[in-house]
Design a protein around this motif. Structure first.
Motif, mmCIF file in Angstrom:
data_model
loop_
_atom_site.group_PDB
_atom_site.id
_atom_site.type_symbol
_atom_site.label_atom_id
_atom_site.label_comp_id
_atom_site.label_asym_id
_atom_site.label_seq_id
_atom_site.Cartn_x
_atom_site.Cartn_y
_atom_site.Cartn_z
ATOM 1 N N CYS A 291 4.966 2.005 -15.117
ATOM 2 C CA CYS A 291 6.019 2.452 -15.600
ATOM 3 C C CYS A 291 7.171 1.572 -16.096
ATOM 4 O O CYS A 291 6.699 0.464 -16.588
ATOM 5 C CB CYS A 291 6.801 3.201 -14.581
ATOM 6 N N ASN A 292 8.498 1.682 -15.882
ATOM 7 C CA ASN A 292 9.418 0.765 -16.436
ATOM 8 C C ASN A 292 10.547 0.791 -15.332
ATOM 9 O O ASN A 292 11.123 1.700 -14.915
ATOM 10 C CB ASN A 292 10.233 1.304 -17.792
ATOM 11 N N THR B 53 14.440 -4.336 -11.643
ATOM 12 C CA THR B 53 13.957 -4.605 -10.013
ATOM 13 C C THR B 53 12.427 -5.314 -10.495
ATOM 14 O O THR B 53 12.456 -6.550 -10.344
ATOM 15 C CB THR B 53 13.762 -3.246 -9.411
ATOM 16 N N GLY C 155 8.611 -0.854 -9.442
ATOM 17 C CA GLY C 155 9.634 -0.336 -8.781
ATOM 18 C C GLY C 155 9.471 0.811 -7.974
ATOM 19 O O GLY C 155 8.443 0.876 -7.249
ATOM 20 N N ALA C 156 10.592 1.579 -7.289
ATOM 21 C CA ALA C 156 10.442 2.613 -6.604
ATOM 22 C C ALA C 156 11.717 3.463 -6.912
ATOM 23 O O ALA C 156 12.628 3.372 -7.341
ATOM 24 C CB ALA C 156 10.523 2.296 -4.933
ATOM 25 N N ASP C 157 11.304 4.660 -6.457
ATOM 26 C CA ASP C 157 12.339 5.932 -6.419
ATOM 27 C C ASP C 157 12.985 6.311 -5.046
ATOM 28 O O ASP C 157 13.972 6.928 -5.063
ATOM 29 C CB ASP C 157 11.893 7.144 -7.387
ATOM 30 N N GLN D 52 6.778 5.281 -20.113
ATOM 31 C CA GLN D 52 7.759 4.255 -20.133
ATOM 32 C C GLN D 52 7.190 3.075 -19.988
ATOM 33 O O GLN D 52 7.996 2.123 -20.349
ATOM 34 C CB GLN D 52 8.209 4.622 -18.382
ATOM 35 N N GLY E 208 15.249 6.277 -14.202
ATOM 36 C CA GLY E 208 15.078 4.904 -13.266
ATOM 37 C C GLY E 208 16.193 4.975 -12.265
ATOM 38 O O GLY E 208 17.484 5.411 -12.540
ATOM 39 N N ILE F 153 20.204 5.884 -12.806
ATOM 40 C CA ILE F 153 20.525 7.259 -12.511
ATOM 41 C C ILE F 153 21.764 7.618 -11.676
ATOM 42 O O ILE F 153 22.599 8.165 -11.832
ATOM 43 C CB ILE F 153 19.287 8.118 -12.054
ATOM 44 N N ASN G 104 7.144 6.551 -6.191
ATOM 45 C CA ASN G 104 7.277 5.739 -7.643
ATOM 46 C C ASN G 104 6.568 6.958 -8.551
ATOM 47 O O ASN G 104 5.789 7.686 -8.266
ATOM 48 C CB ASN G 104 6.926 4.768 -7.399
#
Ligand SMILES: CSC[C@H]1O[C@H](OP(=O)(O)O)[C@H](O)[C@@H]1O
Length: 346
Positions: free
Chosen positions: A157-158, A169, A235-237, A196, A49, A53, A247
């Motif tokens: 996802c989570n 989030t 969410g987003a990465d 996830q 996440g 991270i 994501n």
């Protein structure tokens, strides 16, 4: 200085992480005493996440600084460049990892002396962690306004407490709406191949007593067509400067389906996940992970030996598929190029 949440505990000398690979069947922990162990925990997705991270890497950086008995600041600086490299070379997509490490390195260089540096870095790591929790709560409040009493929200996802230092989030938005008294139901898709959604989101929401229904990934379109879904929140990465969003793999597919069915598609992301230096989604590095994540499920082989596998861990959703980006500074609507920049103006 101490921190303890569902996702992580900082004791001052160790970072203790819940092993997210074992949830929901077991609640086991990994105790990281060194920066190398934190790097392993990130790479192996013990912790995952984007914000989680980033915060873990920040505490890993502190563990690195604690390790070295050096006589000069210059010696420490050299060693800490290596610590940063080891932590950075774990997963390439979530910008929070690099954002947190840059912030820790800037603190080191600005402090510029040996005496008191570990305490200073620990302060900064704690600030990153506590700011994340605060950002998630603010984001939750802004996002909750977008949900009506009785809405059913599809998640992918989570992006919950487990993906952050705490609160989450996308799941933070759902938590905030429920805390305001809105009856919100969640359809959580399983999110193959790492599951996830099935393993983490379902587990988190059931622990909170939030109404959650698990579906497999290929059911989301039909659920939308049956009129069961009122909104999608993910969410987003990494959010690129033009609003494209990297994501978890499968997000793009859900976004296309939401567009087809006229369902609002929201991304919940703190400003620490927005990367104005990345111009568009084409510039976001997409992690590819080991083949066994696809050929096995729960440790059981489900595909023939030596089958060819393509396993991108993320995809990129085009900005035009995104209704709004929910941040801790407010809800951002298109044009994203212009409006994301405003988040960073004093
Ligand atoms: C709040 S960030 C959550 C984000 O991170 C996940 O990826 P991974 O589980 O591989 O770290 C996923 O993309 C989530 O949306």
């Amino acid at each position: 200085m101490k921190l303890k949440t569902m996702t992580m505990e900082w004791t001052g000398n160790e970072l203790i992480l819940i092993d997210q690979r074992k949830i929901p069947l077991k609640e086991e922990y990994m105790t990281c005493k060194t920066y190398e162990e934190v790097a392993i925990a990130i790479k192996e997705m013990v912790v995952r996440g984007a914000p989680a991270i980033g915060a873990s890497a920040a505490f890993g950086y502190v563990l690195g600084a604690k390790k070295f008995n050096v006589n000069t600041f210059e010696e420490l600086k050299e060693k800490m460049f290596h610590v940063k490299e080891v932590l950075a070379n774990t997963r390439p997509t979530a910008v929070n990892l690099f954002w947190a490490l840059e912030r820790m390195e800037k603190t080191l260089l600005n402090f510029g002396k040996l005496d008191g540096i570990v305490e200073k870095l620990e302060e900064e790591a704690m600030a990153i962690a506590n700011e994340d929790i605060e950002a998630n709560r603010r984001m939750g409040k802004f996002g909750a306004k977008l949900l009506k009493d009785g809405d059913t929200v599809l998640t992918h996802c989570n992006a919950g407490a487990l993906a952050t230092v705490d609160y989450g989030t996308a799941l933070g938005v759902i938590r905030a709406a429920v805390e305001e008294g809105k009856k919100i139901k969640v359809y959580a898709d399983e999110t193959r191949p790492y599951l996830q959604g099935a393993r983490l989101t379902a587990w988190e929401l059931m622990k909170d007593g939030i109404d959650v229904t698990l579906i497999s990934d290929n059911m989301s379109g039909w659920a939308m067509k049956l009129g069961k879904i009122n909104a999608v929140i993910v969410g987003a990465d990494r959010v690129a400067a033009n609003g494209d969003v990297a994501n978890k793999i499968g997000t793009y597919m859900v976004a296309v389906l939401a567009k087809r069915h006229g369902i609002p598609f929201y991304v919940a992301a703190p400003t620490s996940t927005i990367d104005l230096n990345t111009k568009t989604g084409k510039d976001i590095p997409i992690e590819e992970r080991r083949h066994t994540e696809v050929t096995h499920c729960g440790g059981t082989q489900i595909a023939p030996d030596n089958v060819k596998v393509f396993n991108p861990a993320f995809d990129v959703t085009d900005a035009e598929l995104i209704t709004a980006i929910i941040t801790e500074k407010g809800v951002v609507y298109p044009p994203y190029e212009e409006n994301l920049k405003k988040l960073f103006e004093e």
